[in-house]
Design a protein around this motif. Structure first.
Motif, PDB file in Angstrom:
ATOM      1  N   GLY A   1       0.740  -1.030  -0.010  1.00  0.00           N
ATOM      2  CA  GLY A   1      -0.083  -0.056   0.219  1.00  0.00           C
ATOM      3  C   GLY A   1       0.616   1.326  -0.078  1.00  0.00           C
ATOM      4  O   GLY A   1       0.292   2.278  -0.397  1.00  0.00           O
ATOM      5  N   GLY A   2       2.113   1.020   0.279  1.00  0.00           N
ATOM      6  CA  GLY A   2       3.238   2.418   0.400  1.00  0.00           C
ATOM      7  C   GLY A   2       3.359   2.651  -1.032  1.00  0.00           C
ATOM      8  O   GLY A   2       3.170   2.024  -2.178  1.00  0.00           O
ATOM      9  N   LYS A   3       4.241   3.892  -1.461  1.00  0.00           N
ATOM     10  CA  LYS A   3       4.508   4.382  -2.619  1.00  0.00           C
ATOM     11  C   LYS A   3       5.747   4.580  -2.660  1.00  0.00           C
ATOM     12  O   LYS A   3       6.478   5.112  -1.595  1.00  0.00           O
ATOM     13  N   ALA A   4       6.344   4.662  -3.968  1.00  0.00           N
ATOM     14  CA  ALA A   4       7.678   5.306  -4.140  1.00  0.00           C
ATOM     15  C   ALA A   4       7.787   6.088  -5.458  1.00  0.00           C
ATOM     16  O   ALA A   4       7.088   5.885  -6.265  1.00  0.00           O
ATOM     17  N   ASN A   5       8.349   7.243  -5.335  1.00  0.00           N
ATOM     18  CA  ASN A   5       8.387   8.267  -6.310  1.00  0.00           C
ATOM     19  C   ASN A   5       9.820   8.267  -6.931  1.00  0.00           C
ATOM     20  O   ASN A   5      10.603   8.536  -6.123  1.00  0.00           O
ATOM     21  N   TYR A   6       9.904   8.492  -7.959  1.00  0.00           N
ATOM     22  CA  TYR A   6      11.148   8.659  -8.759  1.00  0.00           C
ATOM     23  C   TYR A   6      11.200   9.712 -10.192  1.00  0.00           C
ATOM     24  O   TYR A   6      10.293   9.730 -10.726  1.00  0.00           O
TER      25      TYR A   6
END
Length: 325
Positions: A59-64
């Motif tokens: 459910g977590g997110k990673a942005n790049y």
């Protein structure tokens, strides 16, 4: 080259990447589950990624954001759907702005990463699932196949200890495609000093000389985007050769990690794009120089001049006279 196959399946709306790595599953898992390691290969050469958010939970997110050599940016976001350490994970991958807001005009995909033991170490299978044939075709047309192959080719350097990967191997030149060459050299010394050696005139004059018998007669350094630079060399004493020089403009300066410049021989129209990256691990610095040529003929002509040997002579002098002090 780790990638052994890339399969696009329009009927099942998938793109599958198969890659083999000479490393155990736990090591490959670590490379994909730590953002600082991901940044070293998530993005093709010339487009390194920076992860600005990282919540490695279901459910977590990673942005790049991937940063191109001319200031271009391409951002994306992951939503973690499943995490099964160290055997695999699943994310919803979408094009996004730099804050991580998905771009509804571009296709998203569900990516399933699987890591399995193999004879050489680990086999990774990544399957991307698309909502439609048009979405699959759009991503492929944007260069996803070629970009994935080039990005995965950088992972070997991440999976190995830096000295195991490059120590004692000198200056290595790798042909990436018809117009791109990657040059790597490990030097024993901290990144800060290696950066200064590339950007301070008095230090550059001590090592950036190529084979013995030459001196640097002019050195004007570019320290910020938009600055221009000039470097010139001349033979000393009985050394044969004609004076020559280079000039260009700084496009990107991110001290002490990355500098991108244009380069052309003084008086000549042909221009290359030079993308310098420095990475430090345990007191050693890996120098990576990605060069973009206008065409294959120019690439082959310049490589045939003995450029790699001249660079090795300079890097050896850098270690001997600056970094060993």
């Amino acid at each position: 080259m780790p990638v052994t196959d890339v399969i696009t399946d329009a009927e099942n709306l998938t793109m599958t990447v198969v890659a083999d790595f000479a490393a155990p599953i736990e090591r490959v898992w670590a490379a994909y589950s730590e953002p600082r390691q991901l940044e070293r290969f998530w993005g093709p050469p010339g487009w390194p990624a920076t992860f600005t958010a990282w919540d490695h939970t279901v459910g977590g997110k990673a942005n790049y954001t991937m940063n191109g050599p001319r200031g271009e940016k391409a951002s994306g976001t992951w939503e973690f759907l499943r995490i099964d350490a160290p055997h695999g994970f699943e994310v919803l991958d979408a094009f996004a702005d730099e804050e991580g807001t998905p771009d509804s005009d571009l296709p998203s995909m569900r990516m399933v990463f699987t890591f399995e033991p193999s004879e050489v170490g680990t086999r990774m299978v990544t399957t991307s699932h698309f909502a439609s044939a048009d979405a699959l075709e759009q991503v492929v047309s944007m260069g996803a196949v070629e970009g994935t192959k080039m990005a995965m080719a950088q992972l070997d350097a991440v999976l190995q200890d830096l000295r195991d990967y490059a120590q004692g191997k000198g200056t290595r030149t790798e042909l990436i495609d018809d117009t791109h060459v990657r040059i790597t050299r490990l030097v024993e010394g901290p990144r800060e000093l290696v950066w200064r050696a590339h950007h301070e005139a008095e230090l550059m004059k001590q090592w950036l000389l190529g084979p013995d018998g030459w001196e640097m007669t002019e050195c004007v350094v570019a320290t910020a985007p938009g600055d221009t630079y000039r470097t010139s060399w001349a033979p000393v004493g009985d050394t044969e050769g004609q004076p020559f020089g280079f000039e260009g403009e700084a496009l990107l300066v991110d001290a002490p990690r990355r500098a991108v410049t244009t380069e052309r021989m003084t008086g000549m129209p042909t221009e290359t794009l030079n993308d310098l990256n420095l990475y430090e691990e345990d007191g050693a610095t890996l120098i990576t120089l990605l060069i973009e040529y206008p065409d294959k003929e120019t690439r082959d002509m310049i490589l045939a001049t003995g450029m790699t040997d001249g660079m090795e002579a300079s890097y050896a002098r850098l270690e001997r006279e600056l970094l060993a002090v």
